[in-house]
Motif scaffolding. Structure first.
Motif, short mmCIF file in Angstrom:
data_model
loop_
_atom_site.label_atom_id
_atom_site.label_comp_id
_atom_site.label_asym_id
_atom_site.label_seq_id
_atom_site.Cartn_x
_atom_site.Cartn_y
_atom_site.Cartn_z
N HIS A 110 37.35 5.30 23.05
CA HIS A 110 36.69 5.02 21.78
C HIS A 110 35.36 4.32 22.04
CE1 HIS A 110 40.07 6.24 19.34
NE2 HIS A 110 40.87 5.46 20.03
N PHE A 111 34.39 4.60 21.18
CA PHE A 111 33.06 4.01 21.26
C PHE A 111 32.73 3.34 19.93
CE2 PHE A 111 33.16 7.38 24.36
CZ PHE A 111 32.47 6.86 25.46
N ASP A 170 32.69 9.00 18.71
CA ASP A 170 34.12 8.73 18.54
C ASP A 170 34.78 9.86 17.74
OD1 ASP A 170 35.65 6.53 19.56
OD2 ASP A 170 36.24 6.09 17.50
N ALA A 171 34.16 10.22 16.63
CA ALA A 171 34.71 11.28 15.77
C ALA A 171 34.67 12.63 16.47
CB ALA A 171 33.95 11.33 14.46
N GLU A 222 37.60 13.12 19.00
CA GLU A 222 38.87 13.46 18.35
C GLU A 222 38.85 14.90 17.85
OE1 GLU A 222 42.13 11.87 15.12
OE2 GLU A 222 40.28 10.74 15.40
N LYS A 223 37.73 15.32 17.28
CA LYS A 223 37.61 16.70 16.77
C LYS A 223 37.82 17.71 17.90
CE LYS A 223 34.30 19.89 14.62
NZ LYS A 223 32.91 20.02 14.08
N ARG A 224 37.19 17.45 19.05
CA ARG A 224 37.29 18.40 20.16
C ARG A 224 38.71 18.41 20.75
NH1 ARG A 224 32.56 19.79 22.77
NH2 ARG A 224 33.95 20.93 24.17
N GLU A 248 25.82 15.95 19.83
CA GLU A 248 26.18 16.71 21.02
C GLU A 248 25.11 17.75 21.30
OE1 GLU A 248 29.82 19.52 22.76
OE2 GLU A 248 29.73 19.06 20.62
N LEU A 249 24.74 17.90 22.56
CA LEU A 249 23.75 18.90 22.95
C LEU A 249 24.46 20.22 23.26
CD1 LEU A 249 21.43 16.85 25.34
CD2 LEU A 249 21.17 17.22 22.87
#
Length: 248
Positions: free
Chosen positions: A59-60, A67-68, A71-73, A152-153
């Motif tokens: 977690h960040f 952080d989100a 979890e999504k990935r 995200e890149l």
């Protein structure tokens, strides 16, 4: 303009520049994270083959978007088919899996910081679904997160316009190097059966651009997750210049 006035303006500019740099975030300092590990078996089960879910993530607190995204990935990696719905949360997935799973079924999910450099946080994702067969189904993925852009890149974000074909040609060179280093280039049947393919798993590590392959994509399951490395000097004119280590 007098020399005195020019000097005054120059001093003011230097002072403002120093103030601006003072208040900019230091992307060279690693982003702090906390570990979150848990393992839970099916409620009411007491034998050795109890279904379980093991989650090991990070977690960040200072970067809620990352952080989100993690979890999504991880939730996307729980799907067994492309059209399967993505669970709402990791907790919801764990409860459903344990409620429906048969004996000897288990799921392992992991997100870890592979490295940080130049304002980038490279997260490596892993999953392993065991359904009680001879071997389970592992998965891998990366997140290249820009702290400056708070996103995200994607590969398109990384490359200069019109350079995707050149990037994959450089990847093929890295694949040929891997074949030579493993002496698999001397096995015509292997080359025919396991040709080069693209992968969505690309990581901007400090030592080079890493391509990671899921099992049974460019090599048999037994060889695991193959990693190819493209040196940065082969990506001049292909990768956006600000993404080369030390240039941001």
């Amino acid at each position: 303009m007098s020399l005195l006035k020019i000097a005054s303006v120059a001093c003011l500019a230097l002072t403002l520049g120093a103030c601006q740099s003072l208040f900019q975030p230091s992307y060279q300092k690693p982003l702090q994270s906390t570990s979150d590990k848990s393992e839970q078996i099916k409620p009411g089960c007491s034998n050795q083959d109890c279904p379980l879910v093991n989650i090991d993530t990070v977690h960040f607190a200072d970067e809620p978007q990352l952080d989100a995204l993690i979890e999504k990935r991880l939730l996307q990696m729980t799907r067994t088919t492309a059209d399967q719905a993505v669970p709402a949360t990791l907790s919801a997935y764990r409860e459903k899996f344990l409620r429906e799973a048969d004996s000897r079924n288990s799921m392992y999910l992991q997100a870890k910081v592979r490295e940080q450099h130049d304002g980038l946080v490279i997260i490596e994702l892993a999953s392993y679904l065991d359904t009680g067969g001879a071997h389970g189904t592992p998965g891998r993925g990366f997140i290249n997160y820009s702290r400056e852009l708070h996103k995200e890149l994607t590969l398109s974000d990384m490359l200069r316009p019109g350079q995707e074909a050149a990037f994959w040609k450089a990847a093929q060179v890295a694949h040929n190097s891997w074949l030579i280093s493993t002496k698999l280039d001397q096995e015509p049947e292997f080359i025919k059966t396991w040709p080069f393919q693209k992968t969505p798993n690309v990581a901007l590590t400090y030592g080079g651009v890493i391509l990671k392959y899921n099992v049974s994509v460019i090599a048999p399951y037994a060889l695991g997750h193959i990693e190819l490395k493209i040196p940065y000097n082969r990506l001049n004119g292909i990768l956006k210049p600000e993404l080369f280590p030390g240039r941001s």
